[in-house]
Design a protein around this motif. Structure first.
Motif, short mmCIF file in Angstrom:
data_model
loop_
_atom_site.label_atom_id
_atom_site.label_comp_id
_atom_site.label_asym_id
_atom_site.label_seq_id
_atom_site.Cartn_x
_atom_site.Cartn_y
_atom_site.Cartn_z
N GLY A 37 0.80 -1.23 0.00
CA GLY A 37 0.00 0.00 0.00
C GLY A 37 0.83 1.28 0.00
O GLY A 37 0.32 2.35 0.34
N LYS A 38 2.08 1.21 -0.44
CA LYS A 38 2.94 2.39 -0.42
C LYS A 38 2.42 3.50 -1.36
O LYS A 38 2.31 4.66 -0.96
N THR A 39 2.10 3.12 -2.59
CA THR A 39 1.60 4.11 -3.54
C THR A 39 0.27 4.68 -3.05
O THR A 39 0.02 5.89 -3.15
N THR A 40 -0.56 3.81 -2.48
CA THR A 40 -1.86 4.25 -1.96
C THR A 40 -1.66 5.32 -0.89
O THR A 40 -2.35 6.34 -0.86
N THR A 76 2.08 -2.01 -10.57
CA THR A 76 3.17 -2.01 -9.59
C THR A 76 4.11 -0.83 -9.85
O THR A 76 4.25 -0.40 -11.00
N ASN A 149 -0.71 -1.70 7.65
CA ASN A 149 -1.81 -1.27 6.79
C ASN A 149 -2.90 -2.33 6.88
O ASN A 149 -2.75 -3.43 6.35
N1 GTP Z 1 -8.55 -3.07 1.51
C1 GTP Z 1 -7.47 -2.29 1.41
N2 GTP Z 1 -6.85 -2.22 0.23
C2 GTP Z 1 -5.77 -1.43 0.13
C3 GTP Z 1 -5.26 -0.70 1.24
N3 GTP Z 1 -4.14 -0.04 0.87
C4 GTP Z 1 -3.95 -0.37 -0.44
N4 GTP Z 1 -4.94 -1.18 -0.88
C5 GTP Z 1 -5.04 -1.80 -2.20
O1 GTP Z 1 -3.96 -2.72 -2.31
C6 GTP Z 1 -3.40 -2.70 -3.59
C7 GTP Z 1 -1.92 -2.47 -3.52
O2 GTP Z 1 -1.67 -1.14 -3.17
P1 GTP Z 1 -0.43 -0.30 -3.73
O3 GTP Z 1 -0.56 1.05 -3.13
O4 GTP Z 1 -0.30 -0.39 -5.20
O5 GTP Z 1 0.78 -1.10 -3.09
P2 GTP Z 1 2.35 -0.80 -3.27
O6 GTP Z 1 2.97 -1.12 -1.97
O7 GTP Z 1 2.58 0.55 -3.82
O8 GTP Z 1 2.72 -1.91 -4.35
P3 GTP Z 1 4.13 -2.05 -5.16
O9 GTP Z 1 4.49 -0.72 -5.67
O10 GTP Z 1 3.78 -3.01 -6.27
O11 GTP Z 1 5.08 -2.65 -4.20
C8 GTP Z 1 -4.16 -1.64 -4.37
O12 GTP Z 1 -5.13 -2.31 -5.15
C9 GTP Z 1 -4.81 -0.80 -3.31
O13 GTP Z 1 -6.05 -0.24 -3.72
C10 GTP Z 1 -5.97 -0.79 2.48
O14 GTP Z 1 -5.63 -0.18 3.49
N5 GTP Z 1 -7.07 -1.60 2.50
#
Ligand code: GTP
Ligand code: MG
Length: 206
Positions: A37-40, A76, A149
């Motif tokens: 969830g880093k990008t989120t 990603t 998260n």
């Molecule tokens: N249910 C839920 N989904 C989440 C949450 N945070 C992120 N997501 C979902 O999880 C998925 C991965 O989130 P990203 O933000 O892409 O994760 P990341 O860490 O940036 O991924 P990489 O860059 O591939 O390492 C996305 O589809 C988000 O919508 C959360 O707190 N709850």
């Protein structure tokens, strides 16, 4: 002759301008395993339109990446995320999200340059994905806080269980967040700033 005029070149948006009252800027990084969830978090917390470098994941990734728990994920980060948040009138944070896939970890060195601290995002469905991340942070001696998260289907553990599983000492702040929520993500950044401040304060014993 065709010339580019100021009308055709998009300049900075006024809403993205740094507040004139800002006097301090701090760089921090958001790290964690693949898909935690880093990008989120960078997206939800940033007051400017965030810069993201996401690419579509192909079928080829299936045999390379551990997709357990994030089977629906199709994008990603391949380089970095970047956002900005003013914590108050004077203090601005520049927030850099790192790529989670190990094949892009060589980019971390550049992203860590000049960073005062880090947030380690953790998904309790895949705690083991955080081990290497924490190891690298300790090597680089970057102070960090750990934020779980809380995904809906993820198991929840007590603080003691998490500290033991992640081998965290009691001084490292540990909190739970929802990376989709601006307020919750901001609380994580505030916890990191408080922690950095406490480390910078001269020891009371001295
Ligand atoms: N249910 C839920 N989904 C989440 C949450 N945070 C992120 N997501 C979902 O999880 C998925 C991965 O989130 P990203 O933000 O892409 O994760 P990341 O860490 O940036 O991924 P990489 O860059 O591939 O390492 C996305 O589809 C988000 O919508 C959360 O707190 N709850
Ligand atoms: Mg990402």
């Amino acid at each position: 002759m065709v010339s580019r005029t100021s009308e055709t070149v998009a300049g900075p948006r006024t809403e993205d301008a740094l507040p004139s009252s800002a006097t301090s800027a701090v760089k921090i990084v958001i790290v964690g395993g693949f898909g935690v969830g880093k990008t989120t978090l960078v997206r939800s917390v940033s007051e400017i339109r965030p810069l993201t470098t996401e690419e579509t994941m192909t079928q080829a990734s299936v045999s390379v990446d551990d997709l357990a728990g994030v089977e629906r994920k199709n994008m990603t980060t391949v380089a970095m995320d970047f956002g900005r948040i003013s914590l108050n009138d004077e203090l601005v944070l520049y927030v850099f999200g790192t790529p989670g896939q190990q094949r892009f970890w060589f980019l971390w060195n550049g992203l860590f340059e000049g960073a005062l601290g880090a947030v380690v995002l953790v998904d309790t469905r895949r705690l083991e994905a955080s081990f290497d991340v924490l190891g690298r942070l300790e090597e680089s001696q970057t102070p960090f806080v750990v934020a779980v998260n809380a995904f809906d289907e993820a198991p929840s553990y007590s603080d003691d269980e998490l500290r033991e599983a992640l081998d965290l000492t009691n001084d490292v702040p540990l909190l739970v967040c929802d990376a989709r929520s601006r307020e919750s993500s901001k609380d994580v950044l505030l916890a990191l700033m408080r922690y950095l401040y406490s480390l910078a304060k001269p020891s009371e014993a001295m």
